[in-house]
Motif scaffolding. Structure first.
Motif, PDB file in Angstrom:
ATOM      1  N   ILE A 178       0.857  -1.188   0.000  1.00  0.00           N
ATOM      2  CA  ILE A 178       0.000   0.000   0.000  1.00  0.00           C
ATOM      3  C   ILE A 178       0.891   1.236   0.000  1.00  0.00           C
ATOM      4  O   ILE A 178       1.687   1.453   0.928  1.00  0.00           O
ATOM      5  N   ALA A 179       0.784   2.048  -1.050  1.00  0.00           N
ATOM      6  CA  ALA A 179       1.578   3.271  -1.169  1.00  0.00           C
ATOM      7  C   ALA A 179       0.751   4.476  -0.731  1.00  0.00           C
ATOM      8  O   ALA A 179      -0.477   4.481  -0.863  1.00  0.00           O
ATOM      9  N   LEU A 180       1.412   5.499  -0.232  1.00  0.00           N
ATOM     10  CA  LEU A 180       0.755   6.722   0.227  1.00  0.00           C
ATOM     11  C   LEU A 180       1.200   7.886  -0.649  1.00  0.00           C
ATOM     12  O   LEU A 180       2.401   8.122  -0.811  1.00  0.00           O
ATOM     13  N   ILE A 181       0.219   8.620  -1.195  1.00  0.00           N
ATOM     14  CA  ILE A 181       0.513   9.774  -2.052  1.00  0.00           C
ATOM     15  C   ILE A 181      -0.326  10.948  -1.570  1.00  0.00           C
ATOM     16  O   ILE A 181      -1.533  10.998  -1.795  1.00  0.00           O
ATOM     17  N   ALA A 227       1.764   5.232   8.506  1.00  0.00           N
ATOM     18  CA  ALA A 227       2.509   3.992   8.263  1.00  0.00           C
ATOM     19  C   ALA A 227       2.785   3.253   9.568  1.00  0.00           C
ATOM     20  O   ALA A 227       2.634   2.027   9.641  1.00  0.00           O
ATOM     21  N   ILE A 228       3.183   3.982  10.610  1.00  0.00           N
ATOM     22  CA  ILE A 228       3.473   3.355  11.894  1.00  0.00           C
ATOM     23  C   ILE A 228       2.204   2.760  12.503  1.00  0.00           C
ATOM     24  O   ILE A 228       2.209   1.632  13.007  1.00  0.00           O
ATOM     25  N   TYR A 256       4.782  -0.487   5.111  1.00  0.00           N
ATOM     26  CA  TYR A 256       6.164  -0.158   4.749  1.00  0.00           C
ATOM     27  C   TYR A 256       6.320   0.118   3.255  1.00  0.00           C
ATOM     28  O   TYR A 256       7.418   0.001   2.710  1.00  0.00           O
ATOM     29  N   GLY A 257       5.223   0.509   2.605  1.00  0.00           N
ATOM     30  CA  GLY A 257       5.265   0.774   1.171  1.00  0.00           C
ATOM     31  C   GLY A 257       5.848   2.141   0.847  1.00  0.00           C
ATOM     32  O   GLY A 257       6.243   2.902   1.729  1.00  0.00           O
ATOM     33  N   GLU A 258       5.868   2.459  -0.429  1.00  0.00           N
ATOM     34  CA  GLU A 258       6.384   3.742  -0.899  1.00  0.00           C
ATOM     35  C   GLU A 258       5.473   4.878  -0.419  1.00  0.00           C
ATOM     36  O   GLU A 258       4.278   4.684  -0.198  1.00  0.00           O
ATOM     37  N   LEU A 309      -3.313   2.210  -3.419  1.00  0.00           N
ATOM     38  CA  LEU A 309      -2.843   3.564  -3.172  1.00  0.00           C
ATOM     39  C   LEU A 309      -3.794   4.282  -2.226  1.00  0.00           C
ATOM     40  O   LEU A 309      -5.005   4.265  -2.430  1.00  0.00           O
ATOM     41  N   LEU A 310      -3.248   4.880  -1.183  1.00  0.00           N
ATOM     42  CA  LEU A 310      -4.028   5.782  -0.339  1.00  0.00           C
ATOM     43  C   LEU A 310      -3.546   7.184  -0.689  1.00  0.00           C
ATOM     44  O   LEU A 310      -2.393   7.534  -0.425  1.00  0.00           O
ATOM     45  N   CYS A 311      -4.427   7.955  -1.292  1.00  0.00           N
ATOM     46  CA  CYS A 311      -4.038   9.269  -1.816  1.00  0.00           C
ATOM     47  C   CYS A 311      -4.857  10.359  -1.155  1.00  0.00           C
ATOM     48  O   CYS A 311      -5.930  10.110  -0.619  1.00  0.00           O
ATOM     49  N   GLY A 312      -4.355  11.595  -1.263  1.00  0.00           N
ATOM     50  CA  GLY A 312      -5.202  12.651  -0.752  1.00  0.00           C
ATOM     51  C   GLY A 312      -4.607  14.030  -0.725  1.00  0.00           C
ATOM     52  O   GLY A 312      -3.400  14.240  -0.858  1.00  0.00           O
ATOM     53  N   TRP A 313      -5.511  14.982  -0.563  1.00  0.00           N
ATOM     54  CA  TRP A 313      -5.208  16.396  -0.371  1.00  0.00           C
ATOM     55  C   TRP A 313      -5.453  16.692   1.098  1.00  0.00           C
ATOM     56  O   TRP A 313      -6.529  16.415   1.630  1.00  0.00           O
TER      57      TRP A 313
END
Length: 208
Positions: free
Chosen positions: A81-84, A126-127, A132-134, A163-167
């Motif tokens: 799971i990546a975070l953007i 993440a913690i 532990y993704g990008e 992907l977990l994305c957001g503003w």
């Protein structure tokens, strides 16, 4: 097909998940707005109380998305799971409070100093989830669907499956949070410029 499987809009007085109101601010409460949401949804993460407002907002929105998306945590390996994230003011609100701590009290606050970078919210999420993704936090002039689409494509091609994305914008004058989850599914609203723009317009309408 990549689709948006859940999203959260958090404003100054309302919190919505997938378009449904899940919390409304009680102006008579002694608790802050974010603490009201935390308590209403019976979240249990004591570190929440030590976070700055940007991290609290990101944590709350991500937890509400998880609640709307049962099985999310167990569906992926801890590095899939990546975070953007992005916003326009970086960590300005915490920077202001940190500056105030040594101008008024004469001693800089270490508890505020650790949050004087916007990407700390990524670390907190993440913690809390042992992900532990990008991850990526950008400072942009405004919400830009193309940023999430382009960067999401890069991360997906390098092994990220969700992907977990957001503003994520929280300042002394307003709260403007819009987080969304993107996964590979056969049905659902496509992860596209038009759909993100539509959700963005709904986000702005929620401020009225």
């Amino acid at each position: 097909m990549k689709v948006i499987t859940a999203y959260c809009n958090l404003r100054a007085d309302r919190c919505l998940v997938n378009g449904e109101v899940v919390a409304e601010r009680d102006p008579a409460s002694e608790d802050s707005w974010f603490k009201q949401i935390y308590k209403k949804h019976a979240l249990a993460y004591p570190k929440f109380y030590k976070m700055d407002v940007l991290s609290q907002a990101g944590y709350l929105a991500s937890e509400l998305i998880k609640k709307a998306n049962p099985g999310l945590v167990d569906a992926y390996a801890d590095d899939e799971i990546a975070l953007i994230f992005a916003n326009a003011t970086s960590s300005a609100e915490t920077d202001r409070r940190f500056k105030q701590s040594y101008e008024e009290a004469g001693t800089p606050s270490p508890s505020l100093f650790v949050y004087t970078l916007p990407n700390i919210v990524l670390g907190e999420i993440a913690i809390a989830n042992k992900w532990y993704g990008e991850n990526m936090f950008a400072v942009l002039p405004k919400f830009a669907p193309g940023f999430y689409l382009d960067y999401g494509q890069i991360l997906s091609s390098s092994g990220s499956r969700a992907l977990l994305c957001g503003w994520l914008e929280v300042t002394a004058t307003g709260t403007d949070v819009f987080l969304f989850m993107v996964e590979e599914r056969e049905t659902g609203p496509a992860f596209s410029h038009d759909n993100l723009l539509q959700l963005s317009q709904a986000r702005e309408a929620a401020a009225i």
